[in-house]
Motif scaffolding. Structure first.
Motif, mmCIF file in Angstrom:
data_model
loop_
_atom_site.group_PDB
_atom_site.id
_atom_site.type_symbol
_atom_site.label_atom_id
_atom_site.label_comp_id
_atom_site.label_asym_id
_atom_site.label_seq_id
_atom_site.Cartn_x
_atom_site.Cartn_y
_atom_site.Cartn_z
ATOM 1 N N VAL A 249 -43.188 60.782 -41.274
ATOM 2 C CA VAL A 249 -43.433 60.289 -42.641
ATOM 3 C C VAL A 249 -42.948 61.267 -43.704
ATOM 4 O O VAL A 249 -43.040 60.952 -44.905
ATOM 5 N N ARG A 250 -42.452 62.417 -43.312
ATOM 6 C CA ARG A 250 -41.942 63.343 -44.329
ATOM 7 C C ARG A 250 -40.729 62.729 -45.030
ATOM 8 O O ARG A 250 -39.873 62.129 -44.381
ATOM 9 N N PRO A 251 -40.626 62.871 -46.341
ATOM 10 C CA PRO A 251 -39.541 62.217 -47.089
ATOM 11 C C PRO A 251 -38.189 62.843 -46.785
ATOM 12 O O PRO A 251 -38.091 63.965 -46.265
ATOM 13 N N GLU A 252 -37.135 62.105 -47.121
ATOM 14 C CA GLU A 252 -35.784 62.627 -46.958
ATOM 15 C C GLU A 252 -35.577 63.823 -47.891
ATOM 16 O O GLU A 252 -36.019 63.824 -49.027
ATOM 17 N N GLY A 253 -34.898 64.820 -47.375
ATOM 18 C CA GLY A 253 -34.680 66.023 -48.153
ATOM 19 C C GLY A 253 -35.901 66.895 -48.274
ATOM 20 O O GLY A 253 -36.009 67.688 -49.223
ATOM 21 N N TYR A 254 -36.819 66.768 -47.321
ATOM 22 C CA TYR A 254 -38.063 67.543 -47.393
ATOM 23 C C TYR A 254 -37.778 69.038 -47.318
ATOM 24 O O TYR A 254 -38.393 69.820 -48.048
ATOM 25 N N GLN A 255 -36.866 69.445 -46.442
ATOM 26 C CA GLN A 255 -36.552 70.869 -46.322
ATOM 27 C C GLN A 255 -35.943 71.421 -47.610
ATOM 28 O O GLN A 255 -36.162 72.583 -47.966
ATOM 29 N N ILE A 256 -35.188 70.574 -48.331
ATOM 30 C CA ILE A 256 -34.621 71.018 -49.615
ATOM 31 C C ILE A 256 -35.717 71.129 -50.663
ATOM 32 O O ILE A 256 -35.715 72.049 -51.496
ATOM 33 N N MET A 257 -36.698 70.237 -50.604
ATOM 34 C CA MET A 257 -37.807 70.277 -51.558
ATOM 35 C C MET A 257 -38.627 71.555 -51.416
ATOM 36 O O MET A 257 -39.193 72.044 -52.400
ATOM 37 N N LEU A 258 -38.667 72.116 -50.205
ATOM 38 C CA LEU A 258 -39.448 73.338 -49.990
ATOM 39 C C LEU A 258 -38.869 74.533 -50.731
ATOM 40 O O LEU A 258 -39.571 75.537 -50.916
ATOM 41 N N PHE A 259 -37.596 74.451 -51.126
ATOM 42 C CA PHE A 259 -36.961 75.551 -51.861
ATOM 43 C C PHE A 259 -36.717 75.183 -53.326
ATOM 44 O O PHE A 259 -35.957 75.850 -54.012
ATOM 45 N N PHE B 145 -47.626 67.190 -46.706
ATOM 46 C CA PHE B 145 -46.866 66.981 -45.478
ATOM 47 C C PHE B 145 -46.941 68.222 -44.599
ATOM 48 O O PHE B 145 -47.112 69.343 -45.082
ATOM 49 N N ILE B 146 -46.782 68.013 -43.316
ATOM 50 C CA ILE B 146 -46.909 69.108 -42.370
ATOM 51 C C ILE B 146 -45.704 70.035 -42.477
ATOM 52 O O ILE B 146 -44.567 69.592 -42.622
ATOM 53 N N THR B 147 -45.975 71.329 -42.443
ATOM 54 C CA THR B 147 -44.923 72.330 -42.541
ATOM 55 C C THR B 147 -44.527 72.811 -41.150
ATOM 56 O O THR B 147 -45.204 72.538 -40.151
ATOM 57 N N ARG B 148 -43.434 73.574 -41.090
ATOM 58 C CA ARG B 148 -42.983 74.109 -39.809
ATOM 59 C C ARG B 148 -43.993 75.109 -39.246
ATOM 60 O O ARG B 148 -44.115 75.255 -38.031
ATOM 61 N N PHE B 149 -44.711 75.776 -40.131
ATOM 62 C CA PHE B 149 -45.734 76.723 -39.693
ATOM 63 C C PHE B 149 -46.803 76.014 -38.870
ATOM 64 O O PHE B 149 -47.134 76.432 -37.748
#
Length: 280
Positions: free
Chosen positions: A96-106, A118-122
């Motif tokens: 369910v994480r949105p598209e571009g979620y990894q970009i949103m983290l920065f 949303f769940i993080t990689r940690f």
């Protein structure tokens, strides 16, 4: 005796009868479940996932401490069901994480309440390892081994190796497996963090522009925009503090109860109890 009778009547009417009326009223409210004695429950999927996480965290230790060996098989069935539920939940959390979620983290939205839910990689890394250590408790359902046996990758075997060794390597592997088991608390912390974010910021009463709808005064609109911007920044700062502090707390907790015991293996025979070995 007339003054004493008058004094008794005053005390009785003013104190005793009032206490009796108050007690009857409170008893009536208590028996009918009226406020402040009302009690209600609301079971949602989030509550169900939290219960499954609680089962995963505590049930293995409770089984070894309080349940007879005959209960190992039915508890292994429940363990496997809980494991399947948590695997499905983890898959859905990633899906369910949105598209571009990894970009949103920065970006500037990294610590927005809508992003932090949303769940993080940690958490993903810790919960995957936790589920891998938990599924080993249900391996007996698909093998010829008894669920009460000391299986190779189980908490029972890890505790046995930690305490009895007999070698330093055995004690190290036992403590290392227990350290991985401690990662099971990651899921509970994630649900608690999401609950706090949701109750504090997501369900917050709308203010600012939403409260100013229908007003044509341009000054009021600008003030509302500034107010909304201030609330947004405050929400982002609060969410950032919660996320970072929860990660720090998990790392410190795991370092103390998981990694710190590993250093005890530098003692002779890994600090294992060799009484049973020496008696042979």
């Amino acid at each position: 005796f007339v003054p004493f009778i008058w004094l008794w009547r005053c005390i009785y009417h003013n104190c005793v009868e009032k206490c009796l009326r108050f007690t009857r009223r409170q008893a009536n409210l208590f028996l009918n479940g009226a406020p402040p004695y009302s009690c209600s429950s609301d079971l949602t999927m989030v509550n169900f996932f939290v219960l499954c996480n609680i089962w995963m965290v505590f049930m293995d230790q409770a089984r070894l401490a309080f349940f007879p060996p005959s209960a190992d098989f039915p508890l292994a069935i429940v363990d496997f069901f809980v494991w399947v539920v948590l695997v499905i939940e983890l898959f859905c959390e990633v899906f369910v994480r949105p598209e571009g979620y990894q970009i949103m983290l920065f970006s500037e939205k990294a610590y927005a309440p809508s992003t932090a839910q949303f769940i993080t990689r940690f958490h993903l890394f810790g919960e995957i390892i936790a589920l891998l250590t938990f599924v080993t408790e249900s391996v007996c359902l698909f093998s010829r081994s008894e669920c009460s046996d000391r299986l190779s990758f189980s908490l029972f075997n890890a505790l046995y190796m930690e305490v009895l060794g007999p070698t330093r390597l055995d004690a190290f592997f036992g403590r290392a497996f227990i350290a991985l088991v401690r990662l099971r608390v990651f899921g509970l912390v994630r649900h608690w963090k999401n609950m706090w974010i949701h109750n504090t910021f997501i369900t917050m009463t709308p203010t600012g522009l939403k409260a100013m709808v229908g007003k044509q005064n341009h000054t009021h609109v600008i003030e509302a925009e500034e107010k909304d911007m201030g609330l947004t920044n405050a929400a982002n700062i609060g969410t950032a503090l919660m996320v970072i502090n929860s990660h720090r707390a998990l790392i410190i907790l795991w370092a103390i109860i998981g990694c710190l015991p590993l250093f005890t293996v530098i003692n002779v025979n890994g600090n294992a109890n060799l009484i049973s070995v020496n008696m042979v």
